[in-house]
Write a protein that holds these residues in place. Sequence first.
Motif, mmCIF file in Angstrom:
data_model
loop_
_atom_site.group_PDB
_atom_site.id
_atom_site.type_symbol
_atom_site.label_atom_id
_atom_site.label_comp_id
_atom_site.label_asym_id
_atom_site.label_seq_id
_atom_site.Cartn_x
_atom_site.Cartn_y
_atom_site.Cartn_z
ATOM 1 N N HIS A 36 53.608 74.497 96.018
ATOM 2 C CA HIS A 36 53.984 72.730 95.937
ATOM 3 C C HIS A 36 53.049 72.046 95.083
ATOM 4 N N PRO A 37 53.773 71.091 94.445
ATOM 5 C CA PRO A 37 53.312 70.401 93.259
ATOM 6 C C PRO A 37 51.897 69.550 93.938
ATOM 7 N N ALA A 38 51.759 69.251 95.175
ATOM 8 C CA ALA A 38 50.586 68.661 96.037
ATOM 9 C C ALA A 38 49.520 69.432 95.735
ATOM 10 N N TYR A 39 49.827 70.940 95.754
ATOM 11 C CA TYR A 39 48.715 71.778 96.269
ATOM 12 C C TYR A 39 48.098 72.111 94.713
ATOM 13 N N TYR A 40 49.013 71.805 93.750
ATOM 14 C CA TYR A 40 48.417 72.333 92.383
ATOM 15 C C TYR A 40 47.552 70.976 91.884
ATOM 16 N N LEU A 106 66.188 53.308 93.968
ATOM 17 C CA LEU A 106 67.163 53.305 93.021
ATOM 18 C C LEU A 106 66.857 52.846 91.606
ATOM 19 N N ILE A 107 65.685 52.286 91.574
ATOM 20 C CA ILE A 107 65.297 51.722 89.976
ATOM 21 C C ILE A 107 64.451 52.808 89.471
ATOM 22 N N GLY A 108 64.223 54.002 90.069
ATOM 23 C CA GLY A 108 63.630 55.065 89.368
ATOM 24 C C GLY A 108 64.323 55.832 88.227
ATOM 25 N N ARG A 109 63.783 55.620 87.122
ATOM 26 C CA ARG A 109 64.194 56.324 86.157
ATOM 27 C C ARG A 109 63.265 57.044 85.043
ATOM 28 N N ASN A 110 62.229 56.537 85.240
ATOM 29 C CA ASN A 110 60.963 57.232 84.307
ATOM 30 C C ASN A 110 59.915 57.446 85.398
ATOM 31 N N PRO A 111 59.432 58.803 85.891
ATOM 32 C CA PRO A 111 58.794 59.491 86.546
ATOM 33 C C PRO A 111 57.399 58.722 86.634
ATOM 34 N N LYS A 134 43.761 49.071 108.199
ATOM 35 C CA LYS A 134 44.222 48.942 109.734
ATOM 36 C C LYS A 134 44.280 50.702 110.067
ATOM 37 N N LEU A 135 44.790 51.551 109.137
ATOM 38 C CA LEU A 135 44.948 52.849 109.536
ATOM 39 C C LEU A 135 43.866 53.572 109.560
ATOM 40 N N GLY A 136 42.799 52.738 108.966
ATOM 41 C CA GLY A 136 41.411 53.824 108.716
ATOM 42 C C GLY A 136 41.545 54.644 107.481
ATOM 43 N N MET A 137 42.230 54.202 106.485
ATOM 44 C CA MET A 137 42.501 55.079 105.198
ATOM 45 C C MET A 137 42.594 54.056 103.741
ATOM 46 N N VAL A 138 42.060 54.711 102.984
ATOM 47 C CA VAL A 138 41.643 54.408 101.539
ATOM 48 C C VAL A 138 42.588 54.896 100.722
ATOM 49 N N PHE A 139 43.460 53.931 99.882
ATOM 50 C CA PHE A 139 44.140 54.433 99.025
ATOM 51 C C PHE A 139 43.678 54.579 97.559
ATOM 52 N N LEU A 140 44.136 55.988 96.660
ATOM 53 C CA LEU A 140 43.644 56.382 95.446
ATOM 54 C C LEU A 140 44.525 56.533 94.692
ATOM 55 N N GLY A 141 45.797 56.119 94.778
ATOM 56 C CA GLY A 141 46.767 56.386 93.784
ATOM 57 C C GLY A 141 47.871 57.503 94.133
ATOM 58 N N ALA A 142 49.362 57.211 93.173
ATOM 59 C CA ALA A 142 50.522 57.725 93.484
ATOM 60 C C ALA A 142 50.748 58.859 92.241
ATOM 61 N N GLY A 143 52.177 59.192 92.850
ATOM 62 C CA GLY A 143 52.759 60.255 91.943
ATOM 63 C C GLY A 143 54.342 60.127 92.061
ATOM 64 N N ASP A 266 48.610 64.947 87.780
ATOM 65 C CA ASP A 266 49.084 66.467 87.678
ATOM 66 C C ASP A 266 50.191 66.566 88.804
ATOM 67 N N LEU A 267 50.233 65.780 89.670
ATOM 68 C CA LEU A 267 51.688 65.874 90.676
ATOM 69 C C LEU A 267 52.687 65.436 89.618
ATOM 70 N N THR A 268 52.732 64.256 89.069
ATOM 71 C CA THR A 268 53.980 64.041 88.377
ATOM 72 C C THR A 268 54.381 64.961 87.245
ATOM 73 N N ASP A 269 53.342 65.359 86.727
ATOM 74 C CA ASP A 269 53.517 66.165 85.595
ATOM 75 C C ASP A 269 54.320 67.646 85.952
#
Length: 363
Positions: A36-40, A106-111, A134-143, A266-269
């Motif tokens: 899976h790309p996430a493992y990579y 549906l706006i997504g055209r460029n990953p 509130k969920l006890g989590m810290v966000f550090l980015g997306a793909g 790395d995920l998006t790539d």
Amino acid sequence: MNRIHKFASLAAVALMVTGTASARELRLAPAGPPAHPAYYMYEHFAENIAENSNGAMTGMILGPEVVSLPQMKDALQTGLVDVGNVLPLYFPADMEVTGIAGDLALIGRNPHAMAMAMTEYGLTCEPCQEEFAKLGMVFLGAGSSNVYNLITTRPVHNADDLKGLRLRTGGAPYSRWAEHFGATPVNIGVGDTFEAMSQGTIDGTMASTVDLLSFRLIDIAGSVTLVPIGTYHVTSNFTVGLNTWRALTTEERAEIGMTAARANFDLTDRWAFQLPSAATEALANTDIEVITPDPAFMEASEAFAAQDVAARTALSGEEAVYFTELVEKWTAIADEVGNDPDALAQRMIDDVWSRIDFATYGL
């Protein structure tokens, strides 16, 4: 020299952690198997965090048999996992504002643009930050995934060919797209797509072409129609449990944050470029028909996507407006910079990550 080093210096926050008596081992959960790309992505993160910290921090990857995607929230809250891959759309009641970006799929055209827009949205949208806290989590980015197409058991050349088809949906925007063209959306898990298509329960799926390989759809598909539908970009690739985050020094938080800043790409790539290329090569050795859709169908699809995004933006208010503005901003930047992950990461660090204060962020 590891590619992260040059980015760390650009942000002037990723300080080397030295003088510790022993390494801090982070429990990492990509919630996907090795293919899976996430493992990579997590493999690269683990390698880079060890190298960038001179061994002061290391990572141990836990497989999906230990922590799956639906279990990730609880695993981070209980401390079973230090850093995990969270998909906010799995928790819609808890992450409503964060999920607004998903309703605009549906706006997504460029990953890469979608991934960068989602990263800036998550880092700077105050209600989103409150949801994570509130969920006890810290966000550090997306793909992001590549742009979804149609994978079906019978050919779809035009809009009329869609009428009556039963299509697996990846969420509400895809359901609306299917219904607009007279198809019936079917809400089943992506892992059940092969069985449902092979048994005739559904006629196809709106999905990444990577699913041809990941879920063996290449063995049962009859055609792939290259109509762009949207992307899956509402991810929180490296989500740190709040208790873990609080226990880290500012320097350790910066090291993790800046390593994540590069590894997000790395995920998006992998998901949007490397694996789709492999799927295209595999298709060439099959009898599956690859269809460039009728121009009128393409025009109608693009028109509906624009209409849907406008309607959802009006419905969801200022956060939706903010996200669409970020998509426009990062699409222009991605068009300028290109698809090179290192160059894009540098731009993201310069424009966004350099403004993050790791002494206070997420606390």
